[in-house]
Scaffold this motif. Structure first.
Motif: not given
Lengths: 117, 114
Positions: A5-10
């Protein structure tokens, strides 16, 4: 495989500011990688992050612009510093996972879509 | 360093046709060749890979072939479906100091029309 998972997505950011992108993996991995994908382009490796040591940067990328942390075996951050519109890209983290020996497979996160205005 | 060339850049086929994407690499030490599928708004997904000690590998409708002498490898998709529409990337890697560094091709946009 791996769940990443990555944050933020955009995000949309103003020039001159910095953004820190987080990458979380569902299990411990030795190597984590950060890539940049400019609009409509291929993937370019920024750096390789090994837990407990300094990140290794590819030609054209420097630590002052893209500092990386790797505090443990499931987490890493990439900071894009002093941003300009040219930094508008998708930033992807990946992890290497495979059998005990031989070449390892790399799995990618969903990416962080950064727009710099 | 490694250089990977990928062709074609775009490929349009009718549903049910086959699609072939070709890549060449420059470093004879490269020993692992993965293929990724990237759908719009998503990260690349590993769909198949091949190692240098194998000439061909199949997984249902997709297959990859490797010619080490000529330093090229190809992705074959049979019986294409609209959901196969995406950008496909080939890559080559060499084991280096305990980890693999991937070099990607520029990508092929595959469009499958119903």
């Amino acid at each position: 495989s791996a769940v990443i998972s990555q944050k933020p997505s955009r995000d949309i950011c103003q020039r001159g500011t910095s953004l820190t992108i987080q990458c979380q993996v569902d299990s411990q991995v030795t190597m984590m990688f950060w890539y940049r994908q400019q609009p409509g382009q291929s993937l370019t490796l920024i750096a390789t992050a090994n837990q407990g040591s300094e990140a290794t940067y590819e030609s054209g990328f420097v630590i002052d612009k893209f500092p990386i942390s790797r505090p443990n075996l499931t987490f890493s951050t990439l900071t894009v510093s002093n941003m300009s519109p040219e930094d508008s890209s998708i930033y992807l983290c990946s992890v290497e996972r495979g059998p005990g020996q031989g070449t390892y497979e790399q799995y990618f996160g969903p990416g962080t879509r950064l727009t710099v205005t | 360093g490694e250089n990977v060339e990928q062709h074609p850049s775009t490929l349009s086929v009718q549903e049910g046709d086959s699609a072939v994407i070709k890549c060449t690499y420059s470093d004879s030490a490269s020993n692992y060749f993965p293929w990724y599928k990237q759908e719009l708004g998503k990260g690349p997904q590993l769909i198949i890979d091949i190692r240098s000690n194998v000439g061909e590998k199949k997984d249902q409708r997709i297959a990859v072939t490797l010619n080490k002498t000529a330093k090229h490898f190809s992705l074959h998709i049979t019986e294409t479906q609209p959901e196969d529409s995406a950008v496909y990337f080939c890559a080559a890697t060499t084991r280096n100091s305990g980890y693999s560094t991937l070099t990607f091709g520029k990508g092929t946009m595959l469009l499958v029309s119903p």
